[in-house]
Design a protein around this motif. Structure first.
Motif, PDB file in Angstrom:
ATOM      1  N   ARG A  23       0.799  -1.209   0.000  1.00  0.00           N
ATOM      2  CA  ARG A  23       0.000   0.000   0.000  1.00  0.00           C
ATOM      3  C   ARG A  23       0.840   1.270   0.000  1.00  0.00           C
ATOM      4  NH1 ARG A  23      -0.070  -2.797   4.501  1.00  0.00           N
ATOM      5  NH2 ARG A  23       0.392  -1.856   6.510  1.00  0.00           N
ATOM      6  N   HIS A  24       2.118   1.205   0.395  1.00  0.00           N
ATOM      7  CA  HIS A  24       2.944   2.413   0.383  1.00  0.00           C
ATOM      8  C   HIS A  24       3.461   2.726  -1.010  1.00  0.00           C
ATOM      9  CE1 HIS A  24       6.103  -0.591   0.385  1.00  0.00           C
ATOM     10  NE2 HIS A  24       7.004   0.342   0.204  1.00  0.00           N
ATOM     11  N   LEU A  25       3.262   1.812  -1.985  1.00  0.00           N
ATOM     12  CA  LEU A  25       3.594   2.085  -3.376  1.00  0.00           C
ATOM     13  C   LEU A  25       2.316   2.565  -4.059  1.00  0.00           C
ATOM     14  CD1 LEU A  25       5.827  -0.998  -4.249  1.00  0.00           C
ATOM     15  CD2 LEU A  25       6.552   1.289  -3.568  1.00  0.00           C
ATOM     16  N   THR A  26       2.195   3.871  -4.243  1.00  0.00           N
ATOM     17  CA  THR A  26       0.952   4.455  -4.728  1.00  0.00           C
ATOM     18  C   THR A  26       0.692   4.086  -6.176  1.00  0.00           C
ATOM     19  OG1 THR A  26       1.306   6.334  -3.260  1.00  0.00           O
ATOM     20  CG2 THR A  26      -0.326   6.603  -5.000  1.00  0.00           C
ATOM     21  N   PRO A  27      -0.404   3.390  -6.486  1.00  0.00           N
ATOM     22  CA  PRO A  27      -0.695   3.023  -7.877  1.00  0.00           C
ATOM     23  C   PRO A  27      -1.187   4.220  -8.675  1.00  0.00           C
ATOM     24  CG  PRO A  27      -2.493   2.343  -6.467  1.00  0.00           C
ATOM     25  CD  PRO A  27      -1.416   2.875  -5.554  1.00  0.00           C
ATOM     26  N   GLU A  28      -0.671   4.376  -9.865  1.00  0.00           N
ATOM     27  CA  GLU A  28      -1.110   5.441 -10.750  1.00  0.00           C
ATOM     28  C   GLU A  28      -2.006   4.902 -11.856  1.00  0.00           C
ATOM     29  OE1 GLU A  28      -0.381   8.763 -10.387  1.00  0.00           O
ATOM     30  OE2 GLU A  28       0.518   8.187  -8.477  1.00  0.00           O
ATOM     31  N   LEU A  29      -1.683   3.708 -12.346  1.00  0.00           N
ATOM     32  CA  LEU A  29      -2.402   3.144 -13.488  1.00  0.00           C
ATOM     33  C   LEU A  29      -2.131   1.657 -13.571  1.00  0.00           C
ATOM     34  CD1 LEU A  29      -4.135   4.116 -15.935  1.00  0.00           C
ATOM     35  CD2 LEU A  29      -2.021   4.309 -17.237  1.00  0.00           C
ATOM     36  N   ALA A  30      -3.118   0.901 -14.040  1.00  0.00           N
ATOM     37  CA  ALA A  30      -2.949  -0.536 -14.256  1.00  0.00           C
ATOM     38  C   ALA A  30      -3.244  -0.855 -15.709  1.00  0.00           C
ATOM     39  CB  ALA A  30      -3.887  -1.328 -13.347  1.00  0.00           C
ATOM     40  N   PHE A  31      -2.539  -1.840 -16.262  1.00  0.00           N
ATOM     41  CA  PHE A  31      -2.713  -2.232 -17.649  1.00  0.00           C
ATOM     42  C   PHE A  31      -3.191  -3.673 -17.732  1.00  0.00           C
ATOM     43  CE2 PHE A  31       0.550   1.036 -17.503  1.00  0.00           C
ATOM     44  CZ  PHE A  31       0.110   1.938 -18.462  1.00  0.00           C
ATOM     45  N   THR A  75       0.469  -5.407 -15.129  1.00  0.00           N
ATOM     46  CA  THR A  75       1.507  -4.380 -15.134  1.00  0.00           C
ATOM     47  C   THR A  75       0.953  -3.113 -14.511  1.00  0.00           C
ATOM     48  OG1 THR A  75       2.472  -5.285 -17.152  1.00  0.00           O
ATOM     49  CG2 THR A  75       3.108  -3.040 -16.555  1.00  0.00           C
ATOM     50  N   LEU A  76       1.735  -2.498 -13.620  1.00  0.00           N
ATOM     51  CA  LEU A  76       1.281  -1.321 -12.889  1.00  0.00           C
ATOM     52  C   LEU A  76       2.280  -0.182 -13.020  1.00  0.00           C
ATOM     53  CD1 LEU A  76       0.460  -3.175  -9.558  1.00  0.00           C
ATOM     54  CD2 LEU A  76      -1.206  -2.544 -11.303  1.00  0.00           C
ATOM     55  N   LEU A  77       1.781   1.034 -12.892  1.00  0.00           N
ATOM     56  CA  LEU A  77       2.640   2.192 -12.687  1.00  0.00           C
ATOM     57  C   LEU A  77       2.515   2.573 -11.219  1.00  0.00           C
ATOM     58  CD1 LEU A  77       2.112   4.655 -15.696  1.00  0.00           C
ATOM     59  CD2 LEU A  77       4.016   3.094 -15.295  1.00  0.00           C
ATOM     60  N   VAL A  78       3.622   2.613 -10.502  1.00  0.00           N
ATOM     61  CA  VAL A  78       3.606   2.985  -9.093  1.00  0.00           C
ATOM     62  C   VAL A  78       4.645   4.062  -8.848  1.00  0.00           C
ATOM     63  CG1 VAL A  78       2.802   0.724  -8.327  1.00  0.00           C
ATOM     64  CG2 VAL A  78       5.246   1.167  -8.465  1.00  0.00           C
ATOM     65  N   ARG A  79       4.393   4.878  -7.822  1.00  0.00           N
ATOM     66  CA  ARG A  79       5.311   5.974  -7.502  1.00  0.00           C
ATOM     67  C   ARG A  79       5.817   5.818  -6.082  1.00  0.00           C
ATOM     68  NH1 ARG A  79       3.673  11.760  -9.137  1.00  0.00           N
ATOM     69  NH2 ARG A  79       5.735  11.744 -10.087  1.00  0.00           N
ATOM     70  N   SER A  80       7.058   6.196  -5.887  1.00  0.00           N
ATOM     71  CA  SER A  80       7.630   6.095  -4.544  1.00  0.00           C
ATOM     72  C   SER A  80       8.800   7.062  -4.412  1.00  0.00           C
ATOM     73  CB  SER A  80       8.129   4.673  -4.284  1.00  0.00           C
ATOM     74  OG  SER A  80       8.768   4.586  -3.020  1.00  0.00           O
ATOM     75  N   THR A 106       8.587   7.189 -10.749  1.00  0.00           N
ATOM     76  CA  THR A 106       7.516   6.347 -11.265  1.00  0.00           C
ATOM     77  C   THR A 106       8.128   5.089 -11.871  1.00  0.00           C
ATOM     78  OG1 THR A 106       6.177   8.296 -11.783  1.00  0.00           O
ATOM     79  CG2 THR A 106       5.523   6.209 -12.804  1.00  0.00           C
ATOM     80  N   PHE A 107       7.645   3.942 -11.415  1.00  0.00           N
ATOM     81  CA  PHE A 107       8.117   2.656 -11.910  1.00  0.00           C
ATOM     82  C   PHE A 107       7.018   1.966 -12.710  1.00  0.00           C
ATOM     83  CE2 PHE A 107      10.401   3.410  -7.952  1.00  0.00           C
ATOM     84  CZ  PHE A 107      11.717   3.063  -8.256  1.00  0.00           C
ATOM     85  N   ALA A 108       7.398   1.340 -13.818  1.00  0.00           N
ATOM     86  CA  ALA A 108       6.532   0.360 -14.467  1.00  0.00           C
ATOM     87  C   ALA A 108       6.978  -0.986 -13.913  1.00  0.00           C
ATOM     88  CB  ALA A 108       6.700   0.402 -15.984  1.00  0.00           C
ATOM     89  N   VAL A 109       6.052  -1.716 -13.297  1.00  0.00           N
ATOM     90  CA  VAL A 109       6.440  -2.934 -12.594  1.00  0.00           C
ATOM     91  C   VAL A 109       5.402  -4.035 -12.813  1.00  0.00           C
ATOM     92  CG1 VAL A 109       5.371  -2.041 -10.486  1.00  0.00           C
ATOM     93  CG2 VAL A 109       7.021  -3.895 -10.316  1.00  0.00           C
ATOM     94  N   ALA A 110       5.898  -5.248 -12.985  1.00  0.00           N
ATOM     95  CA  ALA A 110       5.003  -6.403 -13.058  1.00  0.00           C
ATOM     96  C   ALA A 110       4.364  -6.593 -11.690  1.00  0.00           C
ATOM     97  CB  ALA A 110       5.787  -7.649 -13.459  1.00  0.00           C
TER      98      ALA A 110
END
Length: 219
Positions: free
Chosen positions: A133-141, A146-151, A198-202
């Protein structure tokens, strides 16, 4: 983490198996004793027969010491009542609920209960919201694969190349917000203190990313 799951259907059972495999203390509640059959032989978690909004059943499942409560029964009414009971009566820190009728989303939102809709990506979404939950989701594909998360970057990475944060096929650095401005990093870009990345992460690699970001200098 102690997690109580109300509803041992396909989603609840799958989530429970995944969570116990990661070392969590999982307690399942379902009004049908036959739902236990969805769990694999030797499942180490506990199973309680009854309604997920019954205080007697909830207390037998240990809700007074629960870290999270997840309502994933087959009915919106049961989910909202049990989620509200967990949040308001027992003050469980994390409460999530599955929703079938999008028209009720505003009601959950007013109560401060995050909701998960859909079928195929429900387990991924709940798992991410519980443990990352501390990795804030921005978008899901796709279906959440695959997610975009910000930290914020930890201090030990200051001065290092941001490419060190990447794992081929799993994690990519795609953007940096620095001093209020957004930039697309080059291979030579160095991390600076205060960078919001911003990370693109599986989805399956969120644990790896979390571990990397939580790593202390010298460990």
């Amino acid at each position: 983490m102690r997690v109580i799951i109300a509803g041992c259907g396909r989603v609840g059972a799958t989530l429970a198996v995944q969570l116990v495999a990661e070392g969590n203390d999982v307690r399942l509640i379902d009004r049908s004793g036959r739902a236990r059959r969805r769990l694999p032989a030797g499942f180490p978690g506990r199973f309680h027969e009854g309604n997920g909004y019954s205080r007697t059943v909830l207390e037998a499942a240990g809700i007074e010491h629960a870290d999270a409560f997840v309502a994933v029964t087959s009915g919106d009414n049961s989910n909202i009542v049990s989620a509200r009971t967990a949040k308001e009566t027992y003050r469980v820190p994390i409460v999530l609920a599955r929703i079938y009728d999008p028209g009720r989303a505003d009601l959950y939102r007013e109560l401060g209960i995050p909701t998960i809709a859909g079928v195929r990506w429900t387990v991924h979404q709940i798992h991410r919201m519980l443990l990352h939950r501390h990795l804030t989701p921005e978008l899901a594909f796709g279906n959440g694969e695959t997610l975009l998360v910000r930290s914020q970057l930890p201090g030990y990475l200051t001065g290092r190349h941001l490419i060190e944060c990447e794992v081929d096929g799993e994690i990519r650095v795609v953007e940096i917000t620095r001093a209020g401005r957004s930039i697309v990093p080059a291979h030579s870009t160095l991390a600076e203190r205060g960078d919001l990345v911003t990370f693109a992460v599986a989805a399956t690699s969120l644990g790896r990313l979390r571990g990397f970001l939580d790593k202390e200098l010298g460990t």
